[in-house]
Every structure is written in C-alpha cells, then in structure tokens.
Scaffold this motif. Structure first.
Motif, short mmCIF file in Angstrom:
data_model
loop_
_atom_site.label_atom_id
_atom_site.label_comp_id
_atom_site.label_asym_id
_atom_site.label_seq_id
_atom_site.Cartn_x
_atom_site.Cartn_y
_atom_site.Cartn_z
N THR A 1 0.84 -1.20 0.00
CA THR A 1 0.00 0.00 0.00
C THR A 1 0.88 1.25 0.00
O THR A 1 1.86 1.32 0.74
CB THR A 1 -0.93 0.01 1.22
N TYR A 2 0.50 2.20 -0.82
CA TYR A 2 1.24 3.46 -0.93
C TYR A 2 0.48 4.56 -0.18
O TYR A 2 -0.73 4.73 -0.37
CB TYR A 2 1.38 3.88 -2.40
N THR A 3 1.21 5.28 0.68
CA THR A 3 0.67 6.45 1.37
C THR A 3 1.62 7.61 1.14
O THR A 3 2.84 7.48 1.35
CB THR A 3 0.54 6.18 2.89
N TYR A 4 1.09 8.71 0.69
CA TYR A 4 1.90 9.90 0.41
C TYR A 4 2.64 10.36 1.65
O TYR A 4 2.09 10.38 2.75
CB TYR A 4 1.00 11.02 -0.11
N GLU A 5 3.90 10.73 1.47
CA GLU A 5 4.71 11.27 2.55
C GLU A 5 4.63 12.79 2.52
O GLU A 5 5.10 13.42 1.58
CB GLU A 5 6.16 10.83 2.38
N PRO A 6 4.01 13.41 3.53
CA PRO A 6 3.87 14.87 3.54
C PRO A 6 5.22 15.57 3.39
O PRO A 6 6.24 15.12 3.93
CB PRO A 6 3.25 15.16 4.91
N GLY A 7 5.20 16.66 2.61
CA GLY A 7 6.41 17.43 2.41
C GLY A 7 7.22 17.01 1.21
O GLY A 7 8.24 17.66 0.90
N THR A 8 6.78 15.95 0.50
CA THR A 8 7.49 15.51 -0.70
C THR A 8 6.65 15.85 -1.93
O THR A 8 5.48 16.23 -1.83
CB THR A 8 7.76 14.00 -0.67
N ALA A 9 7.26 15.69 -3.10
CA ALA A 9 6.56 16.03 -4.36
C ALA A 9 5.39 15.10 -4.62
O ALA A 9 4.34 15.51 -5.12
CB ALA A 9 7.55 15.98 -5.53
N GLY A 10 5.54 13.82 -4.27
CA GLY A 10 4.47 12.86 -4.45
C GLY A 10 4.12 12.61 -5.91
O GLY A 10 4.93 12.84 -6.81
N VAL A 11 2.91 12.13 -6.11
CA VAL A 11 2.40 11.83 -7.46
C VAL A 11 1.18 12.72 -7.69
O VAL A 11 0.22 12.67 -6.92
CB VAL A 11 2.00 10.35 -7.60
N VAL A 12 1.21 13.51 -8.74
CA VAL A 12 0.12 14.44 -9.05
C VAL A 12 -0.43 14.13 -10.43
O VAL A 12 0.33 13.92 -11.38
CB VAL A 12 0.60 15.91 -8.98
N ALA A 13 -1.75 14.08 -10.54
CA ALA A 13 -2.40 13.87 -11.83
C ALA A 13 -3.70 14.66 -11.84
O ALA A 13 -4.45 14.65 -10.86
CB ALA A 13 -2.69 12.39 -12.06
N ASP A 14 -3.94 15.34 -12.95
CA ASP A 14 -5.17 16.13 -13.13
C ASP A 14 -5.35 17.12 -11.98
O ASP A 14 -6.47 17.36 -11.51
CB ASP A 14 -6.39 15.22 -13.25
N GLY A 15 -4.23 17.67 -11.51
CA GLY A 15 -4.28 18.69 -10.48
C GLY A 15 -4.54 18.16 -9.08
O GLY A 15 -4.72 18.95 -8.15
N ARG A 16 -4.53 16.83 -8.92
CA ARG A 16 -4.81 16.25 -7.59
C ARG A 16 -3.67 15.35 -7.16
O ARG A 16 -3.15 14.57 -7.96
CB ARG A 16 -6.11 15.46 -7.62
N LEU A 17 -3.30 15.45 -5.90
CA LEU A 17 -2.29 14.60 -5.32
C LEU A 17 -2.86 13.21 -5.08
O LEU A 17 -3.96 13.07 -4.52
CB LEU A 17 -1.83 15.20 -3.99
N VAL A 18 -2.16 12.19 -5.55
CA VAL A 18 -2.56 10.81 -5.27
C VAL A 18 -2.02 10.47 -3.88
O VAL A 18 -0.84 10.17 -3.71
CB VAL A 18 -2.01 9.83 -6.33
N ARG A 19 -2.88 10.51 -2.89
CA ARG A 19 -2.44 10.33 -1.51
C ARG A 19 -2.39 8.86 -1.10
O ARG A 19 -1.58 8.48 -0.25
CB ARG A 19 -3.37 11.09 -0.57
N TRP A 20 -3.24 8.03 -1.70
CA TRP A 20 -3.29 6.63 -1.32
C TRP A 20 -3.48 5.77 -2.56
O TRP A 20 -4.27 6.09 -3.46
CB TRP A 20 -4.44 6.37 -0.35
N ALA A 21 -2.74 4.66 -2.59
CA ALA A 21 -2.87 3.71 -3.69
C ALA A 21 -2.54 2.32 -3.17
O ALA A 21 -1.69 2.15 -2.29
CB ALA A 21 -1.94 4.07 -4.84
N VAL A 22 -3.22 1.33 -3.71
CA VAL A 22 -2.86 -0.07 -3.48
C VAL A 22 -2.40 -0.63 -4.81
O VAL A 22 -3.12 -0.54 -5.80
CB VAL A 22 -4.05 -0.89 -2.94
N THR A 23 -1.18 -1.15 -4.83
CA THR A 23 -0.63 -1.74 -6.05
C THR A 23 -0.66 -3.25 -5.89
O THR A 23 0.18 -3.83 -5.20
CB THR A 23 0.80 -1.23 -6.32
N PHE A 24 -1.64 -3.87 -6.50
CA PHE A 24 -1.83 -5.31 -6.34
C PHE A 24 -0.73 -6.08 -7.05
O PHE A 24 -0.15 -5.61 -8.03
CB PHE A 24 -3.22 -5.71 -6.83
N GLY A 25 -0.47 -7.27 -6.53
CA GLY A 25 0.53 -8.16 -7.13
C GLY A 25 -0.07 -9.54 -7.35
O GLY A 25 -1.27 -9.76 -7.17
#
Length: 380
Positions: A162-186
């Motif tokens: 599971t991915y959780t954005y680390e505050p204070g870093t650039a992170g991942v941005v798409a369509d003007g919104r920060l992707v704060r949480w993601a689950v990358t299934f395997g």
C-alpha cells in the motif's frame, strides 16, 4: 441513605461504584506510523467513513503483455467492496470505478524492484508510472484513492503493498490532484482473493499488520486467523472490536472501560453484529490493555473454528508486524480441529476465566447465548 452507606463503607467487594470514562481506555500510539493507537493522524491517513471513490487501473509491461481481460482480474478483487461494507457495519463503501483497458508501463516488470523491503521511493516511482500511463483515459481528480492491477503475466510484480503519500514531498500528481493513497496489487491477489482489498485498504486508514514480519516458526503466532490484518484467509477475518473502535465504526457508547480498581459486568454482543456493547477494555499501562470481545460464526466470520469470548492484549507502542495485538489462547494445550490453525480455538467459554495476576486483571465469562457473552472484568 444507600449512597451515604457506600461512602462510609465503600463499594461491595468486586463491584465498581462508578464506571470509568471511555477516554481512559483510548490509548495513544507512539510509533509515529500505523499502530493500534486511537490518535490516528488523518493528515496522513484516510478517514474510514462514508463513500470513498476509488479509480481502478490495469497495467501491463513490455516484457509481460496482458493476454487476459481486465475483467478477469477485477473480478478477483471487487467483491471486497461488499466485504468491507459488511465488516465496517455499513460505515464505509468503496465506489470502485474501473478503467477497463490495459495501459502499458514504460519499463519492464522486472525493473520495478518488487521485493520485500521495497522502499517508499521505489514504490512511488511505480505508482507514478502507472498513473501517468493511465492519465490520458482517467480523470484522477475525481478519486480519493487508486488501485493499480497488473496483468497476471507479470510474475515480477509479486506482492501487494500500500502506498501512502509522505507529507512534504513532491508525491504523485495527476489532473491537479495529489494521489495520496494507492494499493498496487501483485500476483498474491490470486492467492488471497478479494479480502486482500480489505487488508490493504485498511492500511490507508492507519491499521498495522498483525502478522509477524519475523515469521519464525509461525508468521501468524500473534493473532492467528482472527483479523484480516493478520491472516487474510483466516477463519475469523472480522476486524477486532478494538480496531473497529479506533476506526470509528464502533461508538464510545459501545465500549466498557475499566481503568481504575473495581469490577464491571456486561453483556457483549458479538462483534460481527453492529449493535450493543462490543468490548470491555482494562488498561494495564499507558500503551497496553487487555480487551475481551464476543465472536460468532456469522457475517464475515462464518468459517470460525470456535466461538466465545476472545481475549487479547493491545500494545499501542508496538510497531506494525511486531505484535501490536496478541490473542490469549484459552486452550493452549488443545489440538485444533482439522482444517483449523493454532489460536483458532482461542476463545473462552462460559464458566472459564482469564487471569493475569501480575497486571491485576481478571476476566470471567459468566454466560453465553447465540448472540454474545456475559462477562465480568476486574481490575485490582
């Protein structure tokens, strides 16, 4: 007159004059990350309430092109939305929107470094590539969270972090919104099935892993199969009452707190049901407590090997994977029934008691019916 006598003589033995405020049992976490403390940092983690909008995207790779339909993969996961709805007593609904096409990642699957110990930076790079590949087809601005599903042919994408954005870093941005949480299934999704969604999504809510990172002789020696945050395919995957309280799915009014010396008796309805008193808590220190709850073979727990009053110790200073919850085995010398694991027969039955004299805690199971247990908790 009766009140005056109580003041003069004290409460009768084993009876509390007053119940303690529930806040005295809401222990704080000290790890600074996912733990069992009740002070979840919602500037980092996702609030587990209401409808959460999830965008599901499907990725393949130059060295592992997809040969199956995205629908084949999503069918393995999307029933988890209904499962989480039931497990949260209707408090959380995952509105999953699928983008039913394969998008090609810019690198081979073997280049993404998927292995235990995957760093945050390496994982974030994978999320960034997946989001960029899907961006022409997906409006990420409308989603609270993203699920990234790889083709079954990508063996190198082996497990599900599971991915959780680390505050204070650039992170991942798409369509003007920060992707704060993601689950990358395997590829482990094909082993664990849809309840993997309940496990990983709960990490975005701030819940820790309850299995042992140091597997030793048994990676599930702490809680067995009693919570989806431990053994995902366990017999009793319903979240512990303590976690349901931490997440706001159980109200303060449903918690009995015995923080001072005294005794309380209560009827606990099984945690699989939403109503009634859900647990009794007896703190033993600033970050530790014993909890007793009732479990029944209904709702998410239909496969239980044993029912009864489940006792466990909570330690909000313990890090994820190092035993923040540890179940007490009422029958440590018994051999579990066929198909059951150690700790699957852990509950205490009517007439049985748990006693930790060093902590001054005793829990007596006074009776039981089809919906729960009547228990007495005592702190000396």
């Amino acid at each position: 007159m009766f009140t005056a006598l109580l003041l003069l003589l004290g409460a009768p033995p084993g009876v509390a004059a007053t119940r303690d405020a529930v806040s005295a049992c809401a222990l704080h976490g000290t790890t600074g990350w996912t733990d069992e403390g009740h002070d979840t940092d919602y500037s980092v983690f996702q609030r587990p309430a209401g409808t959460l909008k999830v965008g599901m995207i499907f990725v393949d790779f130059p060295d592992a092109p997809a040969t199956e339909s995205p629908a084949d993969d999503s069918a393995q996961l999307t029933p988890g939305a209904d499962w989480l709805w039931n497990a949260s007593h209707g408090k959380v609904w995952l509105a999953i929107s699928q983008n039913p096409r394969w998008v090609r990642m810019p690198h081979n699957s073997t280049d993404y470094g998927f292995a235990r110990g995957l760093t945050h930076e390496t994982h974030e790079a994978y999320v960034r590539d997946a989001v960029a590949a899907a961006d022409p087809y997906v409006d990420f601005a409308q989603y609270d969270m993203v699920y990234v599903v790889p083709t079954r042919n990508a063996a190198a994408i082996s497990f599900t972090p599971t991915y959780t954005y680390e505050p204070g870093t650039a992170g991942v941005v798409a369509d003007g919104r920060l992707v704060r949480w993601a689950v990358t299934f395997g590829q482990d999704m094909w082993h664990w099935g849809y309840k993997l969604l309940g496990h990983e999504t709960a990490h975005t809510f701030g819940l820790p892993d309850l299995y042992a990172f140091d597997a030793g002789s048994d990676a599930h020696r702490f809680v067995g199969g009693w919570d989806v945050m431990g053994l995902i395919s366990g017999a009793g995957p319903q979240y512990f009452a303590w976690e349901s309280w931490k997440l706001g799915w159980t109200d303060d009014s449903q918690v009995l707190c015995r923080a001072s010396a005294g005794s309380d008796t209560a009827y606990l309805t099984a945690v699989e049901y939403g109503s009634g008193t859900k647990m009794a808590v007896v703190p033993t220190g600033p970050t530790t407590a014993y909890v007793v709850e009732s479990r029944r073979a209904v709702q998410p727990d239909t496969g239980l090997c044993s029912t009864g009053a489940l006792v466990y110790k909570v330690d909000t200073s313990a890090q994820s994977g190092y035993g923040p919850i540890q179940v007490v085995d009422a029958k440590p010398s018994a051999t579990p029934a066929g198909g059951c694991r150690p700790l699957d027969d852990a509950p205490f039955w009517a007439g049985e008691s748990f006693n930790d004299s060093s902590a001054g805690v005793r829990i007596d199971v006074l009776g039981a019916d089809g919906y729960g247990e009547r228990v007495r908790v005592t702190k000396s």
